[in-house]
Design a protein around this motif. Structure first.
Motif, mmCIF file in Angstrom:
data_model
loop_
_atom_site.group_PDB
_atom_site.id
_atom_site.type_symbol
_atom_site.label_atom_id
_atom_site.label_comp_id
_atom_site.label_asym_id
_atom_site.label_seq_id
_atom_site.Cartn_x
_atom_site.Cartn_y
_atom_site.Cartn_z
ATOM 1 N N UNK A 156 126.416 20.547 23.188
ATOM 2 C CA UNK A 156 127.221 20.289 24.384
ATOM 3 C C UNK A 156 128.700 20.590 24.176
ATOM 4 N N UNK A 157 129.185 20.438 22.942
ATOM 5 C CA UNK A 157 130.581 20.690 22.651
ATOM 6 C C UNK A 157 130.670 21.572 21.417
ATOM 7 N N UNK A 158 131.773 21.459 20.652
ATOM 8 C CA UNK A 158 131.870 22.180 19.385
ATOM 9 C C UNK A 158 130.859 21.592 18.406
ATOM 10 N N UNK A 159 130.482 22.386 17.396
ATOM 11 C CA UNK A 159 129.428 21.932 16.498
ATOM 12 C C UNK A 159 129.855 20.838 15.526
ATOM 13 N N UNK A 160 131.135 20.514 15.464
ATOM 14 C CA UNK A 160 131.559 19.363 14.673
ATOM 15 C C UNK A 160 131.756 18.125 15.551
ATOM 16 N N UNK A 161 131.536 18.276 16.850
ATOM 17 C CA UNK A 161 131.738 17.164 17.782
ATOM 18 C C UNK A 161 130.377 16.536 18.100
ATOM 19 N N UNK A 162 129.884 15.731 17.154
ATOM 20 C CA UNK A 162 128.602 15.050 17.301
ATOM 21 C C UNK A 162 128.742 13.633 16.769
ATOM 22 N N UNK A 163 127.782 12.769 17.124
ATOM 23 C CA UNK A 163 127.801 11.411 16.571
ATOM 24 C C UNK A 163 127.653 11.436 15.056
ATOM 25 N N UNK A 194 124.130 30.284 8.175
ATOM 26 C CA UNK A 194 123.711 31.273 7.180
ATOM 27 C C UNK A 194 122.318 31.827 7.441
ATOM 28 N N UNK A 195 121.609 31.256 8.401
ATOM 29 C CA UNK A 195 120.223 31.659 8.667
ATOM 30 C C UNK A 195 120.186 32.567 9.888
ATOM 31 N N UNK A 196 119.812 33.831 9.709
ATOM 32 C CA UNK A 196 119.884 34.799 10.809
ATOM 33 C C UNK A 196 118.970 34.505 11.989
ATOM 34 N N UNK A 197 117.916 33.718 11.777
ATOM 35 C CA UNK A 197 117.007 33.429 12.892
ATOM 36 C C UNK A 197 117.369 32.142 13.647
ATOM 37 N N UNK A 198 118.579 31.607 13.387
ATOM 38 C CA UNK A 198 119.110 30.498 14.188
ATOM 39 C C UNK A 198 120.282 31.018 15.013
ATOM 40 N N UNK A 199 120.203 30.833 16.330
ATOM 41 C CA UNK A 199 121.301 31.162 17.234
ATOM 42 C C UNK A 199 121.983 29.869 17.645
ATOM 43 N N UNK A 200 123.258 29.750 17.314
ATOM 44 C CA UNK A 200 124.018 28.534 17.627
ATOM 45 C C UNK A 200 124.935 28.808 18.812
ATOM 46 N N UNK A 201 124.723 28.066 19.886
ATOM 47 C CA UNK A 201 125.608 28.166 21.049
ATOM 48 C C UNK A 201 126.294 26.822 21.251
ATOM 49 N N UNK A 202 127.636 26.837 21.141
ATOM 50 C CA UNK A 202 128.373 25.617 21.407
ATOM 51 C C UNK A 202 128.829 25.577 22.861
ATOM 52 N N UNK A 203 129.393 24.450 23.267
ATOM 53 C CA UNK A 203 129.872 24.256 24.643
ATOM 54 C C UNK A 203 128.819 24.645 25.684
ATOM 55 N N UNK A 204 127.567 24.324 25.372
ATOM 56 C CA UNK A 204 126.445 24.634 26.267
ATOM 57 C C UNK A 204 125.773 23.333 26.678
ATOM 58 N N UNK A 205 125.920 22.988 27.935
ATOM 59 C CA UNK A 205 125.375 21.723 28.424
ATOM 60 C C UNK A 205 124.083 21.967 29.192
#
Length: 504
Positions: free
Chosen positions: A34-41, A144-155
């Motif tokens: 939902x936000x940046x990848x360091x912005x989690x509980x 580092x893992x090519x088969x993971x797609x990380x999308x931040x700021x995605x609600x």
């Protein structure tokens, strides 16, 4: 519409564990945060991870401590799975690059103690920045893992369902609407602390995952059990910054405005009583005296305080408070939801294709009150379990054609924000101390509001009204001594609609 093998909603400990596990099995994974990848509980978890790593400790002891803290409303099978899976996941974390603090002499993991634990079993990193170190290492591993797609700021605003199975998600990113399909979706969206006016949770913790699951037909349970952390910084102009449980675990004491240690008035366990007991004790002491309450650690020594709690020390210093010298004013704040989307021990929700792990889920591992530092452990253990369950279920879909047509498409962020008035009502009427009168007053006011979060509030209040006896984190001034305390109260969107209709 894009297609992946699996979609993970949430980029904290549970979500990233699930994603990495799936990627290790050569699956294409989309992670939406939902936000940046360091912005989690996870990132804000200070204390540490409770895990049996010491030969003097045992799984049975950790299980019993967890059951006792949860007032034995826990699912013992889930607790045993959690505790026994712990060491394996910690070794994985270390292999993924997490650097936990080590003992200078033995070079083994340094262990400390927190409230309601029978002995030292909490591992930590950089003193009081455990969650931040775990989050850092896991994000780096995922990147580092090519088969993971990380999308931040995605609600995520809706789950896509096809032939009674969850097959994807609709989400909004940078004002644009997207959708993606998959063989399954793992909910790891975290907690709901922001539903309350005073909370230690980051802004992203608004219970969106619980709402998504309810709208998809899932059930929730134990929503009345909201844990209020006893010691959030209560300084003028400062947000409710968490002062870690480990401060009391290391010997910190609570004082009233006269400098008197008051916990003996409320519990024989003093500052090491379970969180619900300490939170209520602070509430009642402030009510009794009409004055602030303070947490003192200065007697532990200035060097120790600065080295053991470097982040807390620096943050407090930024607000003009030197905790190595002065006591810190504290107040309870909403911290953790024991309830959530009902899953079994395998992280399956009962809705085909939908799994849940971490704080959004209710495996009943915490019962009526979470044991300190079991939260990161839960995210790791059940994040991995959700991935393995999704893989098992997805094997039968290997030869199916990809879903090619959109079932729905989000055209905006339909969730909206939580109204400040709603947060104030929940704090007053469904907070640390409750009653029939307060709960019904809160529900009448909330049902008059136009917000998706009314449903979330209703799930908490309906459980609190049905549970007439005090237990764990749930406390009512009008508790019935002969009330039932072993029943688990479930709700779905239909039952919640009927409940809300009574107050309109």
């Amino acid at each position: 519409m894009q297609s992946f093998d699996y979609i993970v909603l949430g980029g904290g400990g549970a979500g990233l564990t699930a994603a990495i596990t799936l990627a290790e099995h050569n699956q294409q994974v989309l992670v939406l945060n939902k936000s940046e990848f360091m912005e989690t509980n996870t990132n804000y978890a200070q204390g540490g991870v409770a895990v049996v790593m010491d030969p003097a400790d045992s799984f049975d002891l950790h299980v019993e401590d967890t059951m006792n803290a949860g007032a034995h409303l826990n699912n013992r099978s889930a607790v045993e799975y959690l505790v026994r899976s712990g060491p394996h996941l910690i070794h994985k974390l270390i292999n993924w690059g997490t650097e936990f603090d080590r003992d200078d002499d033995s070079h083994g993991l340094k262990l400390t103690r927190e409230a309601a634990h029978s002995l030292n079993r909490i591992i930590h990193a950089r003193g009081d920045a455990t969650g931040q170190e775990v989050q850092r290492a896991m994000v780096a591993k995922a990147r580092s893992m090519p088969n993971i797609t990380l999308w931040d700021n995605a609600r995520t605003v809706e789950l896509i369902q096809h032939e009674q199975r969850v097959r994807g998600a609709c989400f909004v990113r940078e004002g644009q609407a997207y959708s993606a399909t998959a063989k399954g979706v793992i909910l790891a969206t975290g907690g709901l602390g922001r539903i309350y006016g005073l909370t230690t949770n980051p802004e992203v913790a608004t219970g969106d995952g619980t709402l998504l699951a309810l709208y998809a037909g899932a059930k929730v349970a134990d929503m009345e059990f909201v844990q209020f952390h006893p010691t959030a910084l209560n300084a003028l102009g400062c947000p409710p910054f968490l002062l870690s449980e480990s401060m009391r675990g290391e010997g910190g004491i609570l004082l009233n405005h006269q400098g008197d240690r008051f916990m003996e008035r409320y519990s024989s366990m003093l500052e090491l009583a379970p969180r619900d007991v300490v939170s209520r004790s602070i509430h009642f002491e402030r009510e009794r005296t009409g004055k602030d309450v303070y947490l003192q650690v200065s007697h532990l020594g200035a060097d120790f305080v600065r080295q053991r709690f470097p982040s807390i020390y620096q943050t407090c210093l930024g607000y003009g408070l030197d905790i190595s010298r002065d006591p810190a004013p504290v107040s309870p704040a909403a911290h953790y939801a024991m309830g959530g989307v009902i899953t079994d021990i395998t992280a399956r929700t009962g809705i085909p294709g939908l799994y849940a792990a971490g704080e959004v889920a209710c495996t009943s591992v915490h019962g009526a009150n979470r044991l300190a530092s079991n939260s990161i452990l839960e995210g790791l253990v059940f994040g991995e379990r959700a991935a393995l369950s999704a893989l098992e279920d997805g094997r039968s879909m290997m030869d199916e054609e990809c879903l090619t047509r959109e079932q729905s498409l989000a055209h905006g962020d339909t969730m909206g924000g939580i109204p400040a008035a709603m947060q104030e009502i929940m704090w007053k009427c469904a907070g640390i101390v409750r009653s029939q009168e307060l709960l019904e007053e809160g529900m009448r006011k909330i049902t008059a509001m136009n917000s998706h979060y009314v449903l979330l509030c209703a799930s908490i209040i309906s459980g609190a009204l049905r549970r007439r006896k005090n237990i764990g984190a749930h406390y009512r001034t009008d508790s019935l001594d002969n009330g039932k305390d072993s029943v688990q109260y479930h709700a779905d969107i239909k039952s919640l609609d009927r409940f809300m209709e009574r107050y309109r």
